[in-house]
Design an enzyme around this catalytic site. Structure first.
Site, PDB file in Angstrom:
ATOM      1  CB  ALA A 235      37.835  61.212  24.945  1.00  0.00           C
ATOM      2  CG  HIS A 236      42.808  62.028  25.345  1.00  0.00           C
ATOM      3  ND1 HIS A 236      43.874  61.642  26.102  1.00  0.00           N
ATOM      4  CD2 HIS A 236      42.139  60.897  25.048  1.00  0.00           C
ATOM      5  CE1 HIS A 236      43.850  60.342  26.247  1.00  0.00           C
ATOM      6  NE2 HIS A 236      42.817  59.869  25.624  1.00  0.00           N
ATOM      7  CG  ASN A 237      44.672  63.847  21.001  1.00  0.00           C
ATOM      8  OD1 ASN A 237      44.933  63.597  22.187  1.00  0.00           O
ATOM      9  ND2 ASN A 237      45.476  64.536  20.233  1.00  0.00           N
TER      10      ASN A 237
END
Lengths: 339, 339, 339
Positions: A235-237
């Site tokens: 997922a993001h980051n």
């Protein structure tokens, strides 16, 4: 391929017991090996290998006597890999841009790059020397891909993402899709723009249909040497260290920070916003929900130390017995109380 | 971007304590923020934000004193999203049909539509105004897509499916694949034709490599405002309400009916042919196997009320102790009985 | 479609109680059926069907009296499938090679093959008669596909893979991606070349975005008649028997050998290097980690016989009670001991 066993032994620094002049014409696994093939075996598969149809077997130098022609080496799997590498014909891909590919005039391609049929390379993308872009792959605006990389068919690499050298992306993978970020106001979910990117360092491999989301701001990062299987979701980051393994169908939630040399086995996962130390191993289907110290071996969900998990699994298997025992205890105690 | 803090405060209806004339040149998260950036923070991240490198921080108006230049607002996440939206450059996509795209003569395109390189739009498809179709996307026969939608590269939308306005489909997603339906006669599985479609209402977002199967007959339906992450599987004839969240790697079996404002957390799922009431939340990795009333918070598999799950998890962690206790009770009771 | 009920009855070898001359104009499920439609029902849905809006219902010949016009047949689901097949218009796909497709001169195409817009067919591929290749699909070097197959958009079939007759591959599936094989030397993971292929036998269907990895050496094999749903992962060197079902999001680890007529329900899995006997069923979310004998019905993780799993689930639900009971027993016993 056609080679005497003694020649193969010299290629992999091995020792032959017998059969120097046996002719080898193929390399394959124990099950598929025929009379001209060489295969390899490590315990507990040595007996099976001794009975298989192969002409010869690569075995550990620690193995006891072996009833077949064999080459003894320190690491049979490594020796087998060396042979596979030597005898695997390189893909016969012509460099150059196929006439049906669409390469924006502002893109910069290194020497010896292959852009195969119907690939699309968007504005200002940069592709390093010797990199191969297979058909139907999309390379977005301002993407940079290092040299000697291999991007298989139907891959999407969205704008601004950066890939290192010797990166391999299997078919259907998506690099830089929007992270899943929303703010909910009055019951309606409003999209948070995902304006960051994804950075993939050198020597990373990414499996078929795997997705790595771009960061909300900043970068989702996969460091050097990490290998990712099919259907993995980062997922993001998320930040992933060096030399990790992510086995198929694993999902890592947003902003998790994962150390070096960490293994997530199949169908495992991790909560978001937690930190996983170096050298951790997560068993198949496990998923940590809190920070995990370095060198941990965890199992279960929520993930806990593997020993604890074994103990509670063992106790659980006794559970129906416990129910009976308690019923008995109650009877016996009632009997005692009545006296 | 280059703006004084006071100007930003006015854009997001916030109040500044100090630093009106500080110049802001970027927007990003706490970890990546540098000396020219503005970021945001909510509890429990306020202390971390106070120590970060950002020039200024958007904080809740309920926060106590803060050791850095700050803008106080009612909803910092919302304010941050507003700023990201304002300062994110719109993708520089030219409208029009790229010469390499294949658009059937019977397709009808609205004004200002972009059909990028090598997209394929099949017979009788209808594309609304301002919609962007990225490269390598396939829009099937008789598909309708509303205005202001964004279809990323390598997406497949099969025949007859209908998408609303402002729909976003991330790369690799498949809308309208055949449902998994067979009748088994004499041990052989025969395909049940899947002749229905998929309907996606306005303001829905669908994640990378997600699959939504077409109905056997009738429609698989995702209602207005629902947001779906990567790798989500919605089987044939599923009906999903408004404003739901489906986090990554969740799978919903056939004919499940899901209410409004329901959240399925990561790697969760649902049995088929059941009904889930409005406003339910399913924890990560949970999966209901029976109908669930509205406003339920469920966990575990089979999913049960979260409190029950917590209680049984707590009991399970005591299980090895229980085994010991019972052994002790048996000994003590035997002692008593002997007397 | 426009047909009298008596005509439909004769097509499916059924018996009508009443309503011979009713005109039927559509076929659909109970929920969507309107006044001109025919639907079908089996227990426990007969009552619901009797109250639905359909003009007529196909029911089992064992059903008791029914308050609506009905056709009685031995297998209503099969009869319904027969009707769907009869009345589903065949996809209107023109045979021939679309001018935008790229077909290598060395590829050999049977008669009546359709290669749609922007498909790519690489060197020496062979495509059987009547097979349809949808847009953006990549058929690699030396691939063979049998006759009457259907390859949907955005599919990747890598070099050397072999597919049988009447094979259906849904969109986004990847056949022949590299297996996940590495040898780790000095902490660095080195790729083991994956030089085998994938063999898909006749009448297999493969779901959207499913991945089947090529073998390290030899073949990953899916035998005749097996049906695979979306997001299924078959790792390198897996062998799957005939007439199996793999429901969505299931993952099978490397070198597992699976018998005939085995069902893996949704989100299940299997460890690698194990053998699963014929006619086994694995419940949703279960995963065996050791060999499983034929005709087993397993559940849970690690998977165990379904009865055992039920017993331990039942015991677990009593666990908080057990904790209480043990506390009570301790008190009562202490009381007895004090006397």
């Amino acid at each position: 391929m056609k080679m005497m066993l003694v020649e193969i032994a010299s290629l992999i620094n091995g020792e032959i017991a017998a059969g120097d002049t046996i002719e080898i014409t193929g390399i394959t696994n124990i099950d598929d090996a025929g009379p001209g093939d060489i295969t390899f075996a490590v315990p507990p598969h040595l007996e099976k290998a001794a009975r298989c149809k192969a002409a010869a077997v690569i075995i550990p130098d620690t193995a006891e006597e072996f009833s077949k022609p064999a080459i003894r080496v320190t690491n049979p799997r490594m020796a087998f890999t060396t042979l596979l590498n030597l005898f695997t014909p390189k893909p016969n891909v012509k460099s150059g841009i196929h006439p049906s590919a669409v390469v924006n005039a502002s893109a910069r391609l290194g020497t010896n790059v292959a852009v195969m049929a119907q690939a699309v390379i968007d504005d200002n993308a940069v592709i390093g020397d010797n990199t191969i872009i297979y058909p139907h792959t999309y390379i977005g605006r301002d993407v940079a891909i290092g040299s000697d990389s291999l991007i298989y068919p139907n891959v999407t690499i969205r704008e601004n993402c950066q890939l290192g050298k010797r990166v391999i992306i299997q078919s259907g993978a998506v690099i830089g899709s929007d992270g899943f970020g929303f703010v909910t106001v009055g019951g309606k979910h409003q999209k948070v723009p995902q304006v960051g990117n994804v950075i993939i360092e050198d020597d990373v491999e990414i499996g078929a249909n795997t997705c790595i989301d771009r960061a909300t701001t900043g970068s989702t990062l996969v460091k050097r040497g990490t290998k990712i299987d099919n259907f993995v979701h980062l997922a993001h980051n998320v930040v992933v260290g060096e030399d990790c393994f992510f086995v198929a169908q694993t999902g890592i939630a947003g902003s998790a920070k994962i150390g070096n040399n960490v293994t997530f086995a199949g169908q495992s996962g991790s909560a978001g916003h937690i930190t996983i130390g170096d050298n951790c191993v997560f068993a198949a289907r496990s998923a940590p929900i809190n920070d995990v110290p370095a060198k941990s071996f965890y199992a279960g969900f929520p993930a806990r130390p593997h020993r604890e998990w074994l103990r509670s699994e063992a106790a659980m298997s006794k559970l129906p017995d416990l129910v009976k025992k308690i019923r008995e205890l109650e009877k016996r105690l009632a009997e005692v109380e009545r006296q």
